[in-house]
Design a protein around this motif. Structure first.
Motif, PDB file in Angstrom:
ATOM      1  N   GLU A  47      -1.254   1.676  -4.704  1.00  0.00           N
ATOM      2  CA  GLU A  47      -0.833   0.430  -5.342  1.00  0.00           C
ATOM      3  C   GLU A  47       0.441   0.475  -4.383  1.00  0.00           C
ATOM      4  O   GLU A  47       0.520   0.106  -3.560  1.00  0.00           O
ATOM      5  N   ASP A  66      -7.141  -7.192  -7.786  1.00  0.00           N
ATOM      6  CA  ASP A  66      -6.530  -6.674  -7.022  1.00  0.00           C
ATOM      7  C   ASP A  66      -6.357  -7.245  -5.460  1.00  0.00           C
ATOM      8  O   ASP A  66      -4.939  -7.651  -5.440  1.00  0.00           O
ATOM      9  N   ASN A 114       0.734  -1.539  -0.116  1.00  0.00           N
ATOM     10  CA  ASN A 114       0.308  -0.348   0.026  1.00  0.00           C
ATOM     11  C   ASN A 114       0.910   1.312  -0.058  1.00  0.00           C
ATOM     12  O   ASN A 114       0.939   2.229   0.844  1.00  0.00           O
ATOM     13  N   ASP A 140       4.050  -1.396  -4.146  1.00  0.00           N
ATOM     14  CA  ASP A 140       5.283  -1.444  -4.846  1.00  0.00           C
ATOM     15  C   ASP A 140       5.748  -2.280  -6.193  1.00  0.00           C
ATOM     16  O   ASP A 140       5.629  -3.385  -5.994  1.00  0.00           O
ATOM     17  N   ASN A 174       0.774   4.479  -1.184  1.00  0.00           N
ATOM     18  CA  ASN A 174      -0.542   5.979  -2.147  1.00  0.00           C
ATOM     19  C   ASN A 174      -0.958   5.252  -2.523  1.00  0.00           C
ATOM     20  O   ASN A 174      -1.595   5.160  -3.927  1.00  0.00           O
ATOM     21  N   ARG A 208      -2.420  -9.068  -3.790  1.00  0.00           N
ATOM     22  CA  ARG A 208      -1.927  -8.790  -2.110  1.00  0.00           C
ATOM     23  C   ARG A 208      -1.896  -9.753  -1.515  1.00  0.00           C
ATOM     24  O   ARG A 208      -1.475 -10.152  -0.389  1.00  0.00           O
TER      25      ARG A 208
END
Length: 571
Positions: free
Chosen positions: A118, A244, A114, A120, A116, A248
């Protein structure tokens, strides 16, 4: 506050005060520029430390080996660096036993999943290529560069060489290079990663309505499904959200858990905000007041110079309103000077108008005096028995009354024209018929009066046009000696109808031509009715023609004759 001088002065003071304030602010900015630059460098240092730790967390499953990295960052940037978990438990701290407690608020949260909002890009997890896979793909990349020197190779975070700037699905640059095709082959590591990702994705999709699924097999080429820029096209936002979340969930076991970052000075305290010292504030204030006083004096002088001609204009305006037409103002140069020139021009025109008004009253009195005197004298003679009221006397008195009536009618027409109430009753007419009527009505045995016309049709008031043209013809006949000629021409030129009245009369002197259409002006300065009319006919003609949207002009040669021209729009 109604005085322009006071308002201008106060406004100038406000401007001067603002200028001084801005100057002082700029001076303070210049003084603290180096300090702000140093603070900016400190902020940049914090960003570099944060980025290094995010990179570590993206490539490690925990914080167990971060001590050496943190010590290196602390030594390089001369900062105290500390990490705690989200419960506040210290993970690592470069401060010694005497260091003060850490601040209450952390500098940042280290979370590679996380950044911003997004993930990394360095968090590649199971997609990290093995060494032999990297070597094989690197050799393909080197062959591609030798085959096509326009290709530039960059390395992605998982170790794969990639063609820079190439969008997924496009490979035209390697059509003639077989190594380019090999470079896009998905490795075993990536295949396993895609399968693991698919498992998480399918689990999320199972909670959604519908039957949206990933392909049953892993892709054969990187450009078919590039996990680094993965976009599920043509699906709902819920499916995109599932991808997404799947990424993660897959990466969560491959990256370090979130940690709080604290950055302070090596002694332990946070750097204090540096600001401009208050030393010299009294001196700055005194200098500012001096500048303000100087600006105020300059503003007062300028305002006085500005207001002086305006006051002169005000006084001259009052004098003009009281009837003095000789008032003039010297306003100098610039906008005020232009205003003064405009006032002087207006005053001169008012004076000229007054002279014309007085002349007009005198002319009207003169024009009325003769017929009224004749009528009064003959009536008194008849009353005293000195004259008999025979038909000849009655005819003479009638002629004098008709002169008065025509003069009154002319004055009435002019008054209507001046007031803008001159009424027209336009209708479709044949202009050549109007010319014939005027010429027939003005026939004279002593001169030759004829018409040269072509058919012209337009919309106009026939009565007013006959009046205007009749005035010109009568004027031409009056000033043409016996045996002379007057020609009335009608023709069309472009989109206008042209009426010309040309005579072989006495003509008009060049200096008199500009005054031909002025009221009560006559070429014969003796003002005798035997050589001229009332002096209103041409002025009325001009107003009637302009009311029709036309123009009237005259050209003349002294001793040879004159030509009056009326131009009327056809539309």
């Amino acid at each position: 506050m109604n005085s322009l001088l006071v308002r201008f002065f106060l406004f100038s003071l406000v401007i001067a005060g603002c200028s001084i304030a801005v100057t002082a602010w700029l001076a303070s900015q210049a003084t603290t520029g180096a300090i702000r630059q140093e603070q900016g460098e400190a902020f940049e240092t914090d960003v570099q430390i944060y980025d290094a730790l995010v990179g570590y967390a993206a490539s490690h499953g925990d914080w167990g080996q971060v001590r050496s990295t943190v010590d290196e960052l602390a030594r390089r940037y001369d900062r105290r660096v500390a990490l705690t978990d989200q419960n506040g438990r210290k993970l690592v701290d470069t401060g010694d036993q005497n260091a003060p407690q850490l601040p209450v608020t952390p500098k940042a949260l280290i979370d590679p999943l996380n950044v911003n909002g997004e993930i990394d890009p360095r968090a590649v997890g199971p997609f990290l290529l093995k060494d032999d896979e990297k070597r094989k793909l690197r050799s393909y990349a080197d062959q591609l560069v030798r085959c096509n020197d326009r290709v530039e190779i960059v390395e992605t975070p998982n170790g794969r060489p990639r063609i820079k700037g190439l969008e997924p699905g496009r490979h035209s640059v390697w059509d003639s290079c077989a190594s380019g095709e090999y470079l896009q082959t998905v490795t075993a590591t990536e295949t396993a990663g895609y399968r693991e990702l698919q498992g998480y994705f399918v689990a999320c999709l199972a909670t959604l309505p519908g039957n949206a699924m990933l392909p049953a097999k892993a892709p054969g080429r990187v450009d078919e499904l590039d996990w680094d820029v993965l976009v599920v096209q043509g699906t709902t936002p819920d499916v995109v959200r599932c991808m997404d979340e799947a990424r993660r969930d897959m990466l969560r076991t491959h990256v370090a858990p979130p940690a709080q970052l604290f950055l302070t000075a090596r002694a332990g305290d946070s750097p204090q905000q540096i600001d401009l010292s208050t030393t010299g504030a009294t001196r700055i204030t005194l200098v500012a007041l001096g500048i303000l006083a100087l600006a105020g004096f300059a503003s007062w002088v300028t305002a006085t110079q500005l207001v002086r001609p305006i006051r002169a204009l005000t006084a001259a305006t009052k004098r003009t309103a009281e009837g003095d037409r000789t008032a003039r103002v010297d306003g100098g140069a610039g906008e005020i000077g232009q205003l003064a020139k405009s006032f002087n021009s207006m005053s001169e025109k008012l004076a000229e108008t007054e002279r014309q008004r007085q002349a007009m009253v005198s002319d009207v009195a003169h024009e009325l005096r003769t017929p009224l005197g004749n009528i009064t004298g003959w009536l008194e003679a008849t009353q005293d028995g000195l004259a008999e009221p025979d038909p000849h006397l009655i005819g003479m008195l009638l002629e004098e009354s008709l002169l008065l009536q025509r003069l009154v009618d002319d004055l009435h027409d002019l008054a209507q024209a001046d007031a803008g109430t001159l009424r027209l009753h336009p209708e479709p007419i044949a202009l050549d018929d109007v010319v014939d009527q005027v010429v027939n009505a003005q026939q004279n045995r002593e001169i030759l009066l004829r018409a040269e016309t072509t058919p012209v049709h337009l919309s106009a008031d026939p009565v007013r046009l006959r009046q205007a043209l009749g005035n010109l013809v009568a004027n031409a006949v009056r000033y043409t000696p016996p045996g002379g000629e007057v020609v009335v021409r009608l023709f069309q030129w472009q989109d206008r109808a042209i009426l010309e009245v040309a005579d072989t009369g006495t003509g008009i002197a060049p200096e008199d031509v500009p005054h031909v259409f002025d009221r009560f002006w006559r070429a014969d300065k003796s003002r005798s009715r035997r050589t001229g009319g009332s002096g209103l006919g041409l002025a009325i003609t001009r107003h009637l023609v302009e009311a029709h949207g036309g123009t009237v002009s005259v050209t003349s040669t002294l001793g040879e004759g004159s030509t009056f021209r009326i131009s009327l729009p056809l539309a």
